[in-house]
Write an enzyme that holds these catalytic residues in place. Structure first.
Site, mmCIF file in Angstrom:
data_model
loop_
_atom_site.group_PDB
_atom_site.id
_atom_site.type_symbol
_atom_site.label_atom_id
_atom_site.label_comp_id
_atom_site.label_asym_id
_atom_site.label_seq_id
_atom_site.Cartn_x
_atom_site.Cartn_y
_atom_site.Cartn_z
ATOM 1 N N SER A 1 0.803 -1.221 0.000
ATOM 2 C CA SER A 1 0.000 0.000 0.000
ATOM 3 C C SER A 1 0.838 1.274 0.000
ATOM 4 C CB SER A 1 -0.939 0.003 1.195
ATOM 5 O OG SER A 1 -0.218 -0.164 2.397
ATOM 6 N N LYS B 1 -12.283 -0.659 -0.301
ATOM 7 C CA LYS B 1 -11.434 0.096 -1.231
ATOM 8 C C LYS B 1 -12.072 0.067 -2.625
ATOM 9 C CE LYS B 1 -7.308 0.111 1.528
ATOM 10 N NZ LYS B 1 -6.976 -0.886 2.562
ATOM 11 N N HIS C 1 -5.294 -3.949 -1.845
ATOM 12 C CA HIS C 1 -4.992 -2.939 -2.869
ATOM 13 C C HIS C 1 -4.881 -3.564 -4.256
ATOM 14 C CE1 HIS C 1 -4.451 0.704 -0.465
ATOM 15 N NE2 HIS C 1 -3.998 -0.092 0.474
HETATM 16 C C1 LIG Z 1 -6.866 -1.134 3.987
HETATM 17 C C2 LIG Z 1 -6.170 -2.394 4.279
HETATM 18 C C3 LIG Z 1 -6.653 -3.283 5.232
HETATM 19 C C4 LIG Z 1 -7.826 -2.946 6.117
HETATM 20 O O1 LIG Z 1 -9.014 -2.984 5.429
HETATM 21 P P1 LIG Z 1 -10.358 -2.598 6.190
HETATM 22 O O2 LIG Z 1 -11.405 -3.430 5.529
HETATM 23 O O3 LIG Z 1 -10.555 -1.135 6.016
HETATM 24 O O4 LIG Z 1 -10.163 -2.974 7.623
HETATM 25 C C5 LIG Z 1 -5.994 -4.482 5.388
HETATM 26 N N1 LIG Z 1 -4.900 -4.795 4.663
HETATM 27 C C6 LIG Z 1 -4.402 -3.948 3.739
HETATM 28 C C7 LIG Z 1 -3.198 -4.345 2.959
HETATM 29 C C8 LIG Z 1 -5.015 -2.720 3.535
HETATM 30 O O5 LIG Z 1 -4.500 -1.871 2.656
#
Ligand SMILES: *Cc1c(COP(=O)(O)O)cnc(C)c1O
Length: 415
Positions: free
Chosen positions: A190, A249, A218
């Site tokens: 990320s 996301k 991601h």
């Molecule tokens: C955003 C993210 C998470 C967390 O996701 P949520 O559903 O918002 O808790 C977990 N792992 C990675 C790699 C992320 O980028």
């Protein structure tokens, strides 16, 4: 009332130290729906400003898609607002199971279990099936939620240098006597936007009889030719033992996550994962929205194709302006500034130019690796990107960093 002046003083000193270091995080209030153009109140109390959003995880531009909103409304009408229960008591609807099946098919796995978030999936999954006889071998740059999940699990923890396959192999050799071995990585990282070498990792895991765990938060929906994820891009679709991902996301952007993979591991999560057992899962309205997202994705690859084009255009424009980028080919494009306070100031000046992009610095990234992380969306049009490029050039010029090397920027601003 144990909150004495003494405790208050300790915390106030700590907070002002954060402010003095120039790394105090202030929220910006958005008064519109999430999209490429948003209306923002910043600083708090000031009048609204229309800006271009360059830092959301809304990769496919689906967060406010009319069909998703309509599906969410229908979900609300037909399945209500809340479940008032965790899954195993009376919190499972037909649509929860339907979404689990859709995700399984999309990711090319055997089964899937939903979690309230991917953070919860990652904190629950390891402890659900591993014991002190086992080992977790993780890339050193995995997401914070995976780090927390490993902390909660009694298995031995070891790491390998970021994307270093020789180092990973040496760790697999070192731990070859353990009962269960799991290699753990993000699909797309990320903060840097680089991609894990999943093809080589699959080969190593087969050789050493280890499981492969990939967090696809991601990647799901847009990486790979049909957007299935990093495993598709790397030619190992169907070969990943455990995938976790988020619906917060690209896949609609509301909330929710899952563990998808080998049937028995998913079943162990249903039986034992604590965030699954002790916390409500995704609300029906969100499940309905995500089901529609998968419908949209199954119709065409138009959105991920546009995203890919936008990201290439953006990367090229920034490079031509003379800014230093992290190399890569994903929609995560970090503009490196190295100094935390410079990153903070740069972000505020961009905002003045109508561009919303946030500075990242320690502890989110390593010390001396501060940056503006830009993220491209299929919701961006060329005019958005051109305006944002103009702003980066203008602010880059103000701080005199265009065309400069990393060392020159560090000499000028320190670390
Ligand atoms: C955003 C993210 C998470 C967390 O996701 P949520 O559903 O918002 O808790 C977990 N792992 C990675 C790699 C992320 O980028």
């Amino acid at each position: 009332m144990g909150y004495s002046g003494h405790i208050k003083g300790i915390l106030q000193r700590e907070l002002s130290a954060i402010e003095q270091a120039g790394i105090f995080k202030k929220e910006r209030f958005i008064h519109s729906v999430q999209s490429a153009d948003i209306e923002v109140e910043f600083p708090a109390g000031s009048s609204l400003k229309r800006v271009i959003n360059m830092c959301s995880n809304n990769y496919l531009g689906l967060s406010s898609h009319p069909e998703v909103i309509e599906a969410a409304h229908r979900g609300l009408d037909h399945r209500g607002y809340g479940m008032s229960s965790v899954r195993f008591i009376c919190g499972t609807q037909d649509i929860h199971r339907e979404l689990e099946q859709k995700v399984t098919e999309f990711l090319g796995t055997e089964d899937t279990v939903l979690f309230p978030s991917c953070m919860d999936a990652n904190t629950g999954v390891f402890e659900a099936f591993m014991t002190a006889e086992d080992v977790m071998i993780s890339d050193r740059l995995v997401h914070a939620s995976i780090v927390d999940g490993m902390r909660l699990c009694p298995a031995i923890h070891d790491t390998f240098k970021h994307s270093n396959m020789e180092h990973l192999e040496s760790k697999l050799e070192l731990h070859s006597d353990k009962r269960i071995k799991v290699v753990i990585t993000d699909g797309v990282f990320s903060m840097d936007g680089d991609t894990a070498r999943l093809d080589e990792m699959v080969t190593l895991c087969e050789k050493y009889d280890a499981l492969l765990f990939v967090d696809e938060s991601h990647s799901s929906g847009f990486i790979g030719k049909t957007g299935r994820g990093t495993h598709e891009k790397c030619g190992v679709f169907g070969k990943i033992d455990i995938i976790t991902t988020t619906f917060g996301k690209a896949l609609g952007g509301a909330s929710g996550g899952c563990v998808s993979g080998r049937r028995e591991i998913v079943e162990m999560c249903r039986q034992k994962a604590r965030p699954y057992l002790f916390s409500n899962t995704m609300a029906p309205v969100v499940v309905s929205g995500v089901l529609k997202v998968f419908d949209i994705l199954s119709r065409s690859t138009e959105r991920r194709d546009k995203l890919e084009k936008n990201a290439a255009y953006w990367r090229k424009g920034l490079e031509e302006a003379g800014l230093i980028l992290q190399p890569g080919d994903t929609p995560i494009v970090p503009v490196m500034l190295f100094n935390a306070s410079l990153a903070q100031k740069f972000s505020i000046d961009l905002f003045g130019e109508g561009i919303y992009a946030i500075g990242f610095f320690f502890p989110v990234v390593a010390k001396g690796a501060a940056r503006i992380r830009t993220q491209i969306s299929a919701g961006h049009e060329t005019h958005h990107l051109d305006k944002a490029l103009e702003a980066f050039r203008k602010v880059g010029k103000k701080y005199d960093i265009l065309g400069k090397t990393k060392q020159e920027i560090i000499d000028q601003y320190g670390l």
